[in-house]
Design an enzyme around this catalytic site. Structure first.
Site, PDB file in Angstrom:
ATOM      1  N   GLU B 279      -0.848  10.882 -15.193  1.00  0.00           N
ATOM      2  CA  GLU B 279      -2.159  11.325 -14.491  1.00  0.00           C
ATOM      3  C   GLU B 279      -3.393  10.976 -13.700  1.00  0.00           C
ATOM      4  OE1 GLU B 279      -4.597  10.699 -18.527  1.00  0.00           O
ATOM      5  OE2 GLU B 279      -5.755   8.853 -17.699  1.00  0.00           O
ATOM      6  N   GLU B 282      -1.735  13.818 -11.276  1.00  0.00           N
ATOM      7  CA  GLU B 282      -3.136  15.318 -11.666  1.00  0.00           C
ATOM      8  C   GLU B 282      -4.366  15.212 -11.576  1.00  0.00           C
ATOM      9  OE1 GLU B 282      -3.251  15.177 -16.453  1.00  0.00           O
ATOM     10  OE2 GLU B 282      -4.072  16.876 -15.711  1.00  0.00           O
ATOM     11  N   CYS B 299      -5.006   9.928 -23.889  1.00  0.00           N
ATOM     12  CA  CYS B 299      -4.446   9.377 -24.549  1.00  0.00           C
ATOM     13  C   CYS B 299      -4.949   9.466 -26.045  1.00  0.00           C
ATOM     14  CB  CYS B 299      -4.275   7.783 -24.318  1.00  0.00           C
ATOM     15  SG  CYS B 299      -4.539   7.255 -22.313  1.00  0.00           S
ATOM     16  N   SER B 319      -6.746  16.229 -19.243  1.00  0.00           N
ATOM     17  CA  SER B 319      -5.525  15.882 -19.370  1.00  0.00           C
ATOM     18  C   SER B 319      -4.822  16.672 -19.571  1.00  0.00           C
ATOM     19  CB  SER B 319      -4.808  14.432 -18.641  1.00  0.00           C
ATOM     20  OG  SER B 319      -4.174  14.048 -18.683  1.00  0.00           O
ATOM     21  N   LYS B 358      -2.231   8.631 -34.561  1.00  0.00           N
ATOM     22  CA  LYS B 358      -0.994   9.202 -34.340  1.00  0.00           C
ATOM     23  C   LYS B 358       0.204   9.650 -34.937  1.00  0.00           C
ATOM     24  CE  LYS B 358      -1.814   6.564 -29.884  1.00  0.00           C
ATOM     25  NZ  LYS B 358      -2.489   6.929 -28.749  1.00  0.00           N
ATOM     26  N   GLU B 361      -0.035  13.241 -34.659  1.00  0.00           N
ATOM     27  CA  GLU B 361       0.378  13.618 -33.095  1.00  0.00           C
ATOM     28  C   GLU B 361       1.481  13.877 -33.537  1.00  0.00           C
ATOM     29  OE1 GLU B 361       0.032  10.588 -30.390  1.00  0.00           O
ATOM     30  OE2 GLU B 361      -0.794  11.794 -28.943  1.00  0.00           O
ATOM     31  N   GLU B 366       3.702  20.528 -30.114  1.00  0.00           N
ATOM     32  CA  GLU B 366       3.908  20.358 -28.556  1.00  0.00           C
ATOM     33  C   GLU B 366       4.937  18.765 -28.896  1.00  0.00           C
ATOM     34  OE1 GLU B 366       0.928  20.587 -30.582  1.00  0.00           O
ATOM     35  OE2 GLU B 366      -0.240  22.067 -29.820  1.00  0.00           O
ATOM     36  N   CYS B 508      -8.719   1.141 -29.602  1.00  0.00           N
ATOM     37  CA  CYS B 508      -7.667   0.735 -29.998  1.00  0.00           C
ATOM     38  C   CYS B 508      -7.398  -0.613 -30.495  1.00  0.00           C
ATOM     39  CB  CYS B 508      -6.175   1.419 -29.116  1.00  0.00           C
ATOM     40  SG  CYS B 508      -6.079   2.503 -28.040  1.00  0.00           S
TER      41      CYS B 508
END
Ligand code: SF4
Ligand code: SF4
Ligand code: SF4
Ligand code: FES
Lengths: 163, 593
Positions: B279, B282, B299, B319, B358, B361, B366, B508
């Site tokens: 990141e 990037e 994230c 990102s 998550k 996710e 992907e 988190c």
């Protein structure tokens, strides 16, 4: 209600857009008003109409549905050309309106709150309509039928089926 | 602040004039029971469990919403109060699916606590009882309406997130909680942050459980099962075993995982370090080559889903980095598999996460390896599920020694990785690395305290690094994200380069998979701060505190990945997003039929 019959789908969409635009600035405060007007246009409140109203007023779709499902004067289902209302008030209930409701349901093949596939009939189990002297009572649009027994239902409905 | 004097159960107290009777009583050492009350989130006076007698008043008053007044005399434990509370409770219980023994909240339930406290021996109003009514279609959230007491705490929590997926539906006996049209959470524009679960006092909302899948994999001799634990878990797992909030249990947590029988145990802090390399590079690329700015972190899957549903015009700002555990899962099934000579299809990766989003996710398409067709991560369990697994296995958590993760290949981690679990942590970790790269040296001052803390939902800073002026912002909670993005859309925000967004308030450490905290305890503490403290503590004692100095990361690039943001890195560690429609016509059509 009257508007429903004469407006095309596109006209309804347009009319709804105008209502939403008119009230957009008032946001949540205008929700009841907009729902009322939308119901006047469509005859009921289809889900996609609720979604458009939510997005237009900046209110969550869940909240709009919460309001619609709370108030009995909002309808989630379309109304038929003929709305068969069965009074479920105490007087009618005591005189057997439950059996009448069941008869209407079986004759039309739909449940209370539903509309027939051809759009001709819908059933509405309603609160006391104030005609207790005639109990049990049903109305079909503006026609009133009193002191009924379930046996009479088929012949009454037949008139409208043919109409 | 003006003070007000009042008497509660013969105790004199002096409290600020903006206190409620409930807060004043707590100060006097008297716990008035509550059920619908959730400080700062749901203060509506709906459940009537907190009723008290105010001398001179006729009706009983709800303590959670009634402000104190000078000279007030309150009785919280009179016969009348007790009898009323008890009948209120009985009423709630009469319509409650009371299968405590088989309930996920058994012994951790605010309703059960009250039934115990008021010595409920029989429920006299046998009304119509709610049938089990389960929605388990989503990968993240499980709802059982028959346990719902209609307190509205989830509705308010979701509203506080500025999402409002949940609402009260219908009325009278038919009243229930649900998304619009009473559709499944799987079809609603829910980001799966799980804040509704955290808010729920009973067993009506919880995560979709995956612990049995994990036990099955461990018991399967053909499977090589690798666990990886997110930073925030160590800051809260101890609460499930009675330790005070903010106790860091890193050592015991790893010891417990070893005893559960995983073949390998790693720390997602390694994945966090890897994220920083990808990141950070990037970001520098985007700044140097006129790429899309501000760049926004990716994230937090709750935030990513929020953007996909509600801010699709910002998807190019995100990102392209996968979240740390997905990156690490991808590395385990490629680099680690290769080095250890294990076929990727025989590896089962389990992520232990503070997060319910998550779970969904990990099943996104992907997040499959494009070459092998394998998932990066096979199962995601929450901090709560891990605690239950430890209890099921009969492991005496408090007696465990301190152990660490396995220390080969991807076992090392930096302090920068640890702080990912707190709001501002990803930003700080990135700045530590980006500043070193730009200044071309190992800078001695690398703590960026301006981006720490929980008081502001949005934190901003302007930094001068090697002659570059870098503007950053940090937002935690989707509501704060909404505010920030609205300002950017409207052109009223400064031109940021880099933004960190976390879906949950506090980051988190307060994710939807973390231990639930009782409403009464929440009156005295700030969970976000206490749990974050544990992470900053661990950062301070790590020898290596910058991601790019993690020797295992350096080896990974040297021996496997090649360049940061290079071809292999892109293949394994990056992803893309797509706009999602809110209540699409297909869902509505299904409902209307
Ligand atoms: S929600 Fe609480 S009271 Fe209800 S069954 Fe579960 S543990 Fe028992
Ligand atoms: S998971 Fe988050 S977005 Fe979904 S209903 Fe719960 S609070 Fe709302
Ligand atoms: S689901 Fe839980 S938080 Fe939501 S209203 Fe029901 S009991 Fe309350
Ligand atoms: S009314 Fe006060 S806690 Fe519910």
């Amino acid at each position: 209600m009257g508007a429903t019959k004469t407006m095309t789908h596109d006209e309804m969409v347009q009319a709804l857009d105008q209502v939403i635009q008119r009230y957009a600035a008032n946001g949540r405060n205008a929700l009841m008003q907009v729902l009322q007007e939308a119901q006047n246009i469509y005859g009921y409140l289809p889900l996609n109409v609720q979604r458009s109203i939510a997005l237009g007023l900046g209110v969550s779709v869940a909240e709009v549905y919460g309001v619609v499902s709370f108030y009995s004067f909002f309808s989630l289902t379309p109304k038929g050309d003929y709305v068969v209302s069965i009074c479920m008030g105490t007087a009618c209930y005591v005189k057997g309106s439950q059996a009448i409701l069941e008869k209407v349901e079986s004759e039309l093949g739909i449940k209370a709150g539903e509309c027939s596939k051809d759009g001709k009939f819908s059933i509405n189990a309603c609160r006391c309509i104030g005609a207790c002297g005639l109990a049990p009572v049903i109305t079909i649009n503006d026609d009133v039928y009193g002191r009924l027994s379930a046996d009479e239902i088929p012949s009454i409905l037949a008139k409208y089926k043919e109409a | 602040m003006n003070m007000v004097n009042l008497t509660i159960d013969d105790v004199q107290v002096s409290v600020p004039s903006n206190f409620t009777v409930l807060e004043a009583a707590r100060k006097a050492g008297i716990n008035i029971p509550t059920l619908c009350y959730l400080k700062g989130i749901n203060e509506v006076g709906a459940c009537r469990v907190c009723l008290v007698e105010v001398v001179g008043g006729r009706a009983l008053a709800a303590a959670c919403v009634n402000p104190v007044t000078e000279g007030m005399v309150v009785k919280t434990n009179s016969n009348r109060v007790r009898a009323t509370r008890r009948s209120t409770l009985e009423m709630i219980l009469s319509d409650h699916n009371r299968d405590c023994l088989a309930c996920i909240r058994n012994k951790n339930c605010e309703l059960q606590d009250l039934a115990e406290r008021y010595n409920i021996r029989q429920v006299t109003f046998e009304g119509k009882m709610s049938e089990p009514n389960i929605d388990d279609k989503s990968q993240s959230i499980y709802r059982d309406a028959s346990k719902c007491i209609l307190c509205g705490r989830c509705v308010a929590a979701c509203e506080k997130q500025s999402i409002s997926v949940l609402s009260f539906l219908n009325r009278g006996f038919e009243t229930k909680i649900g998304p619009a049209y009473d559709i499944s959470m799987a079809d609603a524009p829910c980001v799966y942050c799980g804040q509704c679960i955290i808010a729920c006092p009973v067993g009506a909302l919880h995560e979709k459980e995956e612990d049995q899948n994990v036990f099955d994999a461990i018991n399967d001799p053909k499977k090589h099962v690798v666990a990886q634990v997110a930073p925030a878990v160590r800051a809260a797992l101890g609460e499930e075993f009675g330790l005070p909030m903010g106790t860091r249990v890193t050592g015991k947590m790893f010891a417990a995982l070893h005893r559960l029988g995983f073949d390998k145990i790693y720390d997602v802090n390694f994945g966090a370090d890897l994220t920083i390399i990808e990141e950070g590079n990037e970001l520098l690329n985007r700044i140097n080559n006129g790429g899309k700015l501000p760049m926004i972190t990716s994230c937090s899957p709750g935030w990513v889903r929020f953007a996909e549903f509600y801010y699709p015009d910002f998807l190019d700002n995100l990102s392209t980095c996968k979240s740390p555990h997905q990156m690490e899962g991808a590395i385990i099934k490629s680099y680690y598999a290769q080095k250890k000579g294990i076929a990727p299809e025989d590896i089962f990766v389990v992520s232990v996460m503070p997060c319910t989003s998550k779970k969904t996710e990990a099943s996104r398409e992907e997040m499959f390896n494009p070459t092998t067709g394998q998932r990066d991560v096979d199962a995601v369990v929450t901090t709560r599920e891990l605690a239950r697994m430890i209890k099921t296995a009969g492991i005496d958590f408090m007696k465990l020694p301190d152990e660490g993760p396995d220390n080969d290949l991807i076992g090392d981690y930096s302090g920068a990785g640890v702080i990912f679990g707190a709001t501002g942590g990803v930003m700080e970790a990135a700045l530590r690395t980006v500043a070193d790269i730009l200044e071309e040296k190992d800078l001695p001052d690398f703590e960026y305290k301006v981006v720490r803390g929980v008081d502001a939902g949005i934190k901003e800073a302007e930094l001068n690094i090697a002659g570059h002026n870098i503007r950053v912002a940090v937002a935690h909670s989707t509501a704060a994200a909404r505010k920030l993005l609205d300002a950017i859309r409207a052109g009223t925000a400064p031109e940021y380069h880099f933004i960190e967004i976390m879906g949950c308030d506090g980051g988190c450490v307060c994710g939807g998979g973390q231990p639930q905290v009782k409403a009464q305890d929440l009156m005295d503490i700030d969970v976000r701060e206490l749990r974050a403290k544990a992470l900053y503590e661990e950062d301070e004692i790590r020898e290596i505190r910058k991601s790019h100095q993690n020797p295992d990361i350096i080896e990974l690039y040297k021996n496997f990945l090649g360049e940061a943001n290079g071809h292999m890195a892109h293949e394994l560690l990056h992803t893309h997003y797509h706009a999602r429609e809110i209540y699409p016509d297909s869902v509505l059509a299904e409902e209307e039929n």
